[in-house]
Design an enzyme around this catalytic site. Structure first.
Site, PDB file in Angstrom:
ATOM      1  N   ASN A 100      -7.470   9.674  -1.351  1.00 26.49           N
ATOM      2  CA  ASN A 100      -8.075  10.172  -0.099  1.00 26.49           C
ATOM      3  C   ASN A 100      -7.623  11.600   0.203  1.00 26.49           C
ATOM      4  O   ASN A 100      -7.055  11.902   1.240  1.00 26.49           O
ATOM      5  CB  ASN A 100      -7.764   9.240   1.085  1.00 26.49           C
ATOM      6  CG  ASN A 100      -6.282   9.032   1.319  1.00 26.49           C
ATOM      7  OD1 ASN A 100      -5.464   9.206   0.422  1.00 26.49           O
ATOM      8  ND2 ASN A 100      -5.933   8.661   2.539  1.00 26.49           N
ATOM      9  N   ASP A 122      -8.626   3.530  -0.513  1.00 23.12           N
ATOM     10  CA  ASP A 122      -7.564   3.319   0.484  1.00 23.12           C
ATOM     11  C   ASP A 122      -7.619   4.325   1.627  1.00 23.12           C
ATOM     12  O   ASP A 122      -7.889   5.503   1.422  1.00 23.12           O
ATOM     13  CB  ASP A 122      -6.181   3.371  -0.157  1.00 23.12           C
ATOM     14  CG  ASP A 122      -5.107   3.073   0.872  1.00 23.12           C
ATOM     15  OD1 ASP A 122      -5.127   1.949   1.399  1.00 23.12           O
ATOM     16  OD2 ASP A 122      -4.295   3.951   1.175  1.00 23.12           O
ATOM     17  N   HIS A 176       1.536   3.071  -4.657  1.00 21.11           N
ATOM     18  CA  HIS A 176       0.739   3.465  -3.490  1.00 21.11           C
ATOM     19  C   HIS A 176       1.392   4.648  -2.770  1.00 21.11           C
ATOM     20  O   HIS A 176       2.189   4.471  -1.847  1.00 21.11           O
ATOM     21  CB  HIS A 176       0.621   2.253  -2.554  1.00 21.11           C
ATOM     22  CG  HIS A 176      -0.377   2.426  -1.452  1.00 21.11           C
ATOM     23  ND1 HIS A 176      -1.147   1.377  -0.990  1.00 21.11           N
ATOM     24  CD2 HIS A 176      -0.729   3.496  -0.710  1.00 21.11           C
ATOM     25  CE1 HIS A 176      -1.926   1.803  -0.007  1.00 21.11           C
ATOM     26  NE2 HIS A 176      -1.693   3.079   0.192  1.00 21.11           N
ATOM     27  N   LEU A 236      -0.226  11.830  -1.859  1.00 19.80           N
ATOM     28  CA  LEU A 236       0.363  13.144  -2.138  1.00 19.80           C
ATOM     29  C   LEU A 236      -0.402  14.277  -1.441  1.00 19.80           C
ATOM     30  O   LEU A 236       0.059  15.421  -1.423  1.00 19.80           O
ATOM     31  CB  LEU A 236       0.422  13.394  -3.648  1.00 19.80           C
ATOM     32  CG  LEU A 236       1.416  12.509  -4.413  1.00 19.80           C
ATOM     33  CD1 LEU A 236       1.321  12.754  -5.912  1.00 19.80           C
ATOM     34  CD2 LEU A 236       2.849  12.734  -3.928  1.00 19.80           C
ATOM     35  N   ARG A 237      -1.590  13.972  -0.899  1.00 15.06           N
ATOM     36  CA  ARG A 237      -2.348  14.883  -0.017  1.00 15.06           C
ATOM     37  C   ARG A 237      -2.955  16.108  -0.701  1.00 15.06           C
ATOM     38  O   ARG A 237      -3.689  16.857  -0.051  1.00 15.06           O
ATOM     39  CB  ARG A 237      -1.500  15.358   1.167  1.00 15.06           C
ATOM     40  CG  ARG A 237      -0.900  14.244   2.025  1.00 15.06           C
ATOM     41  CD  ARG A 237      -1.950  13.344   2.620  1.00 15.06           C
ATOM     42  NE  ARG A 237      -1.405  12.474   3.658  1.00 15.06           N
ATOM     43  CZ  ARG A 237      -1.920  11.295   3.971  1.00 15.06           C
ATOM     44  NH1 ARG A 237      -2.997  10.832   3.326  1.00 15.06           N
ATOM     45  NH2 ARG A 237      -1.384  10.554   4.922  1.00 15.06           N
ATOM     46  N   ASP A 252       3.288   3.125   0.397  1.00 15.99           N
ATOM     47  CA  ASP A 252       2.238   3.669   1.270  1.00 15.99           C
ATOM     48  C   ASP A 252       2.744   4.938   1.966  1.00 15.99           C
ATOM     49  O   ASP A 252       2.454   5.165   3.147  1.00 15.99           O
ATOM     50  CB  ASP A 252       1.743   2.629   2.275  1.00 15.99           C
ATOM     51  CG  ASP A 252       0.443   3.061   2.960  1.00 15.99           C
ATOM     52  OD1 ASP A 252      -0.135   4.089   2.555  1.00 15.99           O
ATOM     53  OD2 ASP A 252       0.012   2.363   3.903  1.00 15.99           O
ATOM     54  N   HIS A 311      -0.828  -3.233   0.837  1.00 16.88           N
ATOM     55  CA  HIS A 311      -0.054  -3.421   2.084  1.00 16.88           C
ATOM     56  C   HIS A 311      -0.393  -4.686   2.889  1.00 16.88           C
ATOM     57  O   HIS A 311      -0.896  -4.598   4.008  1.00 16.88           O
ATOM     58  CB  HIS A 311      -0.133  -2.187   2.977  1.00 16.88           C
ATOM     59  CG  HIS A 311      -1.483  -1.501   3.048  1.00 16.88           C
ATOM     60  ND1 HIS A 311      -2.640  -2.154   3.391  1.00 16.88           N
ATOM     61  CD2 HIS A 311      -1.828  -0.215   2.813  1.00 16.88           C
ATOM     62  CE1 HIS A 311      -3.640  -1.293   3.372  1.00 16.88           C
ATOM     63  NE2 HIS A 311      -3.169  -0.109   3.025  1.00 16.88           N
ATOM     64  N   HIS A 323       2.135  13.112   7.368  1.00 14.54           N
ATOM     65  CA  HIS A 323       1.258  13.807   8.327  1.00 14.54           C
ATOM     66  C   HIS A 323       2.045  14.956   8.947  1.00 14.54           C
ATOM     67  O   HIS A 323       3.224  14.790   9.267  1.00 14.54           O
ATOM     68  CB  HIS A 323       0.808  12.859   9.450  1.00 14.54           C
ATOM     69  CG  HIS A 323      -0.142  11.804   8.999  1.00 14.54           C
ATOM     70  ND1 HIS A 323      -1.438  12.069   8.639  1.00 14.54           N
ATOM     71  CD2 HIS A 323       0.026  10.476   8.837  1.00 14.54           C
ATOM     72  CE1 HIS A 323      -2.036  10.935   8.281  1.00 14.54           C
ATOM     73  NE2 HIS A 323      -1.176   9.955   8.383  1.00 14.54           N
TER      74      HIS A 323
HETATM   75 ZN   LIG Z   1      -4.263   1.589   3.115  1.00 19.67          ZN
END
Ligand SMILES: [Zn+2]
Length: 425
Positions: free
Chosen positions: A87, A147, A53, A56-57, A300, A227, A304
């Protein structure tokens, strides 16, 4: 280039010499030689860690992280493979995007990147994405997740579970009932009332887990719970496993160590989804990880940029980076407390995530002939976490200023050093 790891302790066991050559573990024994000798006296060898999880953006959010910066952070944390959450912008919901992420990982060369495909188109929760096309792509996707958001529609969740059965896939659910968590800012409890922050009730997680283990059992398919954060979730998982349902689960390092009391600082570095919970919840998830009710530690890792984290609590983004600190946090929470030995860590941070994600070539044992994916770890090397020194492009670690008990010394990906002396090789 061959490497001799001299006097290393595989899974914390007795000292042995270990030779990595031509991509595999070539020899175990004594009196061995190689091109490069690493004095590994007192160091622990683990099979290369696998993160089920990671965010890597890339594509689209490269100011937070790129595949290259994220996989370098992973290698420094002892990982040889990461599963990348979809995502991104655009979302990884087609064969084209998952192949792009897969290739970026291969080109960077720090660790293998296994893309996770979105369950629904655009992660919008309305229509299934091209699950079959992603499974058949060069990336061979086996894990699917929206996610960041929950697949909250029970009919869609059922159809996704049915669909992935054909290729032995798994749905990784972000268990968060959306209506129960509208505007939620922290764990719901006495403290959220005192701090005046909207509460996030445990039942919002537990209700979805209960629903999804029943759906997975009904369909005869595999579900993985991301998570896990509450004692109640642990009880549901324990029950589902006692029934023989095909459910697996993960816990993050931060949920093994930190509690919601940190939120009283109003420092958004502690803002995360799901939120930090109570000391009782931390005890429950530790025990569940120890007894196998929770199968995996997954970071996770959620980078940011500064402007999204260093602002007032309600406006701040949710998430923490975690790749570079994960193993040391697990040592502190699980090994140094006597709950888990190093073989147990290897199972939960390498073998189990590879098995759940059907990832070949990782998560093996440390035997002659297996792929030389190896993490060298010093459990007696305390270090103060300095956010500015992280390799991740983002700095949002909740462990800044803390001292962690041990440090990754070296990481080998198929016998090639990606990290030596705690630095990029
Ligand atoms: Zn999540």
């Amino acid at each position: 280039m061959s490497y001799l790891l001299k006097g290393v302790r595989p899974l914390g066991g007795d000292p042995v010499d270990l030779v990595l050559n031509e991509g595999v573990i070539a020899e175990l024994g004594t009196g061995l030689t190689a091109d490069v000798t690493i004095d590994a006296d007192g160091l622990i060898a683990l099979p290369g860690l696998v993160d089920l999880h990671t965010h890597l953006r890339e594509p689209g959010l490269e100011n937070a992280e790129t595949v290259e910066s994220g996989t370098l952070a992973a290698a420094l944390g002892g990982f040889t493979a990461v599963f990348a959450m979809p995502n991104t912008q655009p979302a990884a919901d087609t064969a084209g995007v998952v192949e792009q992420v897969y290739r970026l990982g291969r080109d960077a060369g720090y660790c293998d990147v296994q893309p996770i495909g979105a369950v629904t188109q655009g992660r919008a929760g309305k229509q299934l994405a091209e699950l079959g096309a992603m499974a058949e792509s060069a990336a061979r996707v086996r894990v699917f997740s929206d996610d960041g958001d929950c697949v909250s529609d029970a009919v869609l969740m059922r159809r996704a579970l049915e669909y992935v059965k054909a290729f032995d896939g798994v749905i990784a659910q972000h268990a968060q009932e959306p209506r129960l968590t509208e505007g939620a800012q922290m764990n719901e409890g006495v403290l959220s009332g005192q701090l005046g922050l909207r509460g996030w009730p445990a039942v919002a997680e537990e209700a979805i887990i209960a629903r999804d283990v029943l759906l997975a059992a009904h369909v005869g398919s595999r579900v993985h719970i991301c998570h896990v954060s509450t004692a109640g979730s642990v009880e549901i998982l324990r029950w589902a496993k006692s029934k023989g349902y095909a459910v697996t689960a993960e816990v993050t390092p931060h949920h093994l160590l930190l509690t919601d009391e940190l939120v009283a600082s109003y420092d958004p570095v502690y803002k995360v989804n799901p939120p930090l919970r109570t000391a009782e919840d931390v005890t429950a998830v530790r025990e569940a990880l120890a007894d196998g009710t929770i199968d995996v530690v997954a970071t996770d890792h959620a980078p940011h940029p500064v402007e999204e984290k260093e602002c007032e609590w309600p406006a701040a983004a949710m998430g923490m980076v975690g790749l570079e600190t994960a193993l040391a946090v697990v040592q502190q929470a699980m090994v140094d407390t006597g709950l888990l030995d190093w073989a147990g860590v290897a199972e939960r941070m390498s073998a189990a995530p590879a098995r759940i994600g059907r990832l070949q070539g990782h998560g093996g044992t440390l035997e002659r002939g297996v792929a030389a994916n190896v993490t060298l770890y010093d459990p007696n090397a305390p270090w103060a976490v300095e956010p500015a020194n992280l390799a991740s492009k983002s700095r949002n670690t909740p462990f800044g200023g803390r001292t962690l008990p041990g440090r990754v010394v070296a990481t080998f990906l198929r016998g090639r050093a990606t990290v030596l002396d705690g630095k990029p090789a």
